[in-house]
Enzyme design. Structure first.
Site, short mmCIF file in Angstrom:
data_model
loop_
_atom_site.label_atom_id
_atom_site.label_comp_id
_atom_site.label_asym_id
_atom_site.label_seq_id
_atom_site.Cartn_x
_atom_site.Cartn_y
_atom_site.Cartn_z
N GLU A 49 -5.18 -35.05 -21.99
CA GLU A 49 -6.19 -34.94 -20.92
C GLU A 49 -7.58 -34.62 -21.47
OE1 GLU A 49 -2.19 -33.89 -19.03
OE2 GLU A 49 -3.27 -33.32 -20.86
N PHE A 111 5.13 -24.64 -8.71
CA PHE A 111 5.28 -25.32 -9.99
C PHE A 111 4.02 -26.11 -10.31
CE2 PHE A 111 6.68 -29.20 -12.33
CZ PHE A 111 7.01 -28.57 -13.52
N GLN A 112 3.51 -25.94 -11.51
CA GLN A 112 2.31 -26.62 -12.00
C GLN A 112 1.10 -26.39 -11.07
OE1 GLN A 112 3.28 -30.74 -13.06
NE2 GLN A 112 3.74 -30.05 -15.13
N LYS A 161 -1.40 -32.69 -3.01
CA LYS A 161 -0.42 -33.76 -2.89
C LYS A 161 -0.27 -34.26 -1.46
CE LYS A 161 4.42 -34.83 -3.95
NZ LYS A 161 5.70 -34.31 -4.54
N MET A 477 -19.05 -26.25 -41.89
CA MET A 477 -20.19 -25.46 -41.43
C MET A 477 -19.89 -23.96 -41.49
SD MET A 477 -23.31 -25.67 -40.59
CE MET A 477 -23.78 -27.25 -39.90
#
Length: 566
Positions: A49, A111-112, A161, A477
């Site tokens: 993602e 969930f999630q 959803k 760096m």
């Protein structure tokens, strides 16, 4: 006719002329992905993602269009956060869609589930939780409007959803009416006149140009004014390419790793004309020493940026392109040749500084110097339609210093957040937005491993994307700072144990090249540029080469370390 929320989502994207988006599916988004299956919108499955967010960012920066990405609820959404923050810091127009658990389950640790609206509130221009399908189309319309107007930035739309599966009559608003959101685009006429008067009085004026010039597509206007008035131009990392690296008035990048002429000019000038820049700490150094004898004109669309760090004696709030166009009209009333002639001595002085202290390095026949690689590359792509992206680190600064950037949207890099892992997925996004261009990601051996999984996307779509790794076996760096300020105590920066990048590229189906010999640099780069499809180059460079000049933290930009021979 009633449509599902998923179908409305697709129709909204069509109305906004979205041709490509980047994302990763998940449970609550199955309905939307089912609707996309029959659509003409090109959805690109990234392999992480974060890659989707950076790809949308690179697409937006290189095209000027709004980038679009999407992820599912919970971990999918939180994996977007770094990419959202990157876009926010650099004012990149993006619309980010996330799936969410059903509205009835929100707040119940479903969930999630993750409160992505709360999580992202500090790093978006605005965000929405769509709680009813009747709000979906209007919300998406507003999201694209907010992302692309005023000071651009990412806008997040969180869609539960149940909203995705509900049904409603589709109607897309023709206009947007958001109370309290009315960005000022037109500069005040009196301020425009005052601008010309201040330039007339100045003997040492200097354009200080930031990313706002790119964001408003104002590079042509900027170049025209600078050339008419014979005013030198220095650019920030985000502004590089605005006047073009081959323009005689361009004096280089300023700031922590800026060149001597630019940092000295900003310290000696009597008029700073800041255009679409925000006076960030990497540019100003010690604030009370920054351009302390100069009058400051600040042109910016964001009023909150005015006098935020450095006091603006003469602010002009408005869209940079419109303001510069009005300045050009005002200049028609004046003898610009007379104004310009008053700046001749100043330009000559700066050119003398450039000759006295150019960007330089010690050549070698034994080890590859990174500056030499990028100088060579710059010459090779001079006549090509090439886009340069970068990861973050030493290689990024060398790319800023030693590649002559010809166009405002042909240099894509993470400035404000400094996100390692940005460059390659951004290159993928830029390639989809510019299919006729060659896209080159200048990378370090540390940064490239953060999002290397997107190589499969480049291979799958046969993108003309090249990865040029400047491999020094260090997190360069940080190692440089450890060398200069921490007695060479290289704590957790030695990454000599690393994959075989050539075999790694080949495992993905790309072409892999490697060299450690200076004599082979030109040949390898030529092969990289002329080989079709994705190429990864392992360019093994001098391990302890440093980026110079350098302004130590907290010092004035005048206090540059010019060489690392200390």
């Amino acid at each position: 006719m009633k449509l599902t929320g998923a179908q409305i989502f697709v129709e909204c994207l069509r109305k906004e002329n979205v041709d490509v988006m980047f994302g990763y599916p998940g449970g609550v988004l199955i309905g939307i992905y089912d609707a996309l299956y029959d659509s003409d919108i090109n959805h690109i499955l990234t392999r992480h993602e974060q890659g989707a967010a950076h790809a949308a960012d690179g697409y937006a920066r290189s095209t000027g269009k709004v980038g679009v990405c999407m992820a599912t609820s919970g971990p999918g959404a939180t994996n977007l956060v770094t990419g959202i923050a990157t876009a926010y810091m650099d004012s990149v127009p993006m619309v980010v869609f996330t799936g969410q658990v059903p509205t009835a389950a929100i707040g119940n640790d479903a969930f999630q589930e993750a409160d992505i609206v709360g999580i992202t509130r500090p790093i978006v221009k605005h965000n929405y939780l769509v709680q009813d399908i009747s709000e979906l189309a209007t919300t998406i319309k507003e999201a694209f409007h907010i992302a692309s107007t005023g000071r651009p930035g990412p806008v997040l739309v969180d869609i539960p959803k149940d909203v995705i599966h509900a049904q409603y009559e589709f109607s897309y608003p023709e206009e947007v009416n958001i109370p309290g959101y009315r960005p000022t685009t037109k500069g005040h006429p009196g301020q425009i006149k005052k601008f010309v008067q201040l330039v007339k009085q100045a003997r040492r004026p200097l354009f200080y140009v930031g990313g706002g010039v790119k964001a408003s597509n104002a590079a042509e206007e900027l170049r025209t004014i600078a050339e008419k008035l014979h005013i030198p131009v220095t650019e920030t990392l985000m502004g590089l390419g605005s006047v073009g690296g081959y323009n005689k008035l361009f004096i280089g990048m300023l700031g922590m790793h800026g060149c001597y002429a630019a940092n000295t000019a900003i310290s000696e000038c009597d008029l700073v004309i800041a255009v679409g820049a925000r006076f960030d700490d990497r540019v100003t150094g010690k604030l009370d020493e920054f351009a302390k004898d100069a009058t400051v004109i600040h042109i910016d669309i964001d009023p909150s940026s005015i006098s935020k760090s450095v006091f603006a004696h003469h602010p002009i709030v408005g869209d940079v392109k419109e303001v510069l166009q009005d300045i050009l009209q005002e200049l028609e009333k004046h003898d610009v040749k007379e104004i310009a002639s008053g700046h001749d001595d100043w330009v000559e002085q700066i050119q003398q500084w450039q000759r006295q202290y150019p960007l330089t390095y010690v050549p070698s026949d034994e080890v590859i110097k990174p500056q030499f690689v990028l100088e060579t590359l710059s010459d090779m792509i001079k006549e090509r339609d090439a886009i340069i992206t970068t990861e973050v680190g030493q290689h990024q600064m060398w790319a800023a210093q030693f590649i002559k950037h010809r166009d405002a949207r042909r240099f894509v890099t993470s400035g404000g957040l400094g996100t390692m892992g940005f460059g390659f997925p951004a290159a993928v996004g830029a390639a989809f937005g510019n299919p006729d261009s060659i896209v080159i990601d200048v990378a370090g051996d540390g940064s490239i491993q953060m999002n290397i999984q997107e190589m499969i996307v480049a291979v799958q779509f046969k993108l003309n994307v090249k990865i040029l790794i400047l491999n020094n076996g260090f997190l360069g760096m940080v190692r440089q700072w450890q060398q200069l300020f921490f007695n060479r105590r290289y704590s957790s920066t030695n990454i000599e144990f690393q994959p075989d990048f050539v075999k790694l590229g080949e495992a993905y189906g790309a072409t892999g090249l490697r060299t450690s010999k200076p004599s082979e640099v030109a040949g390898v780069l030529e092969k990289m540029l002329n080989t079709p499809g994705p190429v990864i180059v392992d360019m093994v460079i001098d391990r302890e080469e440093n980026v110079m000049p350098m302004v130590p933290a907290g010092a004035s930009v005048r206090d540059m370390i010019l060489t690392d021979q200390i």
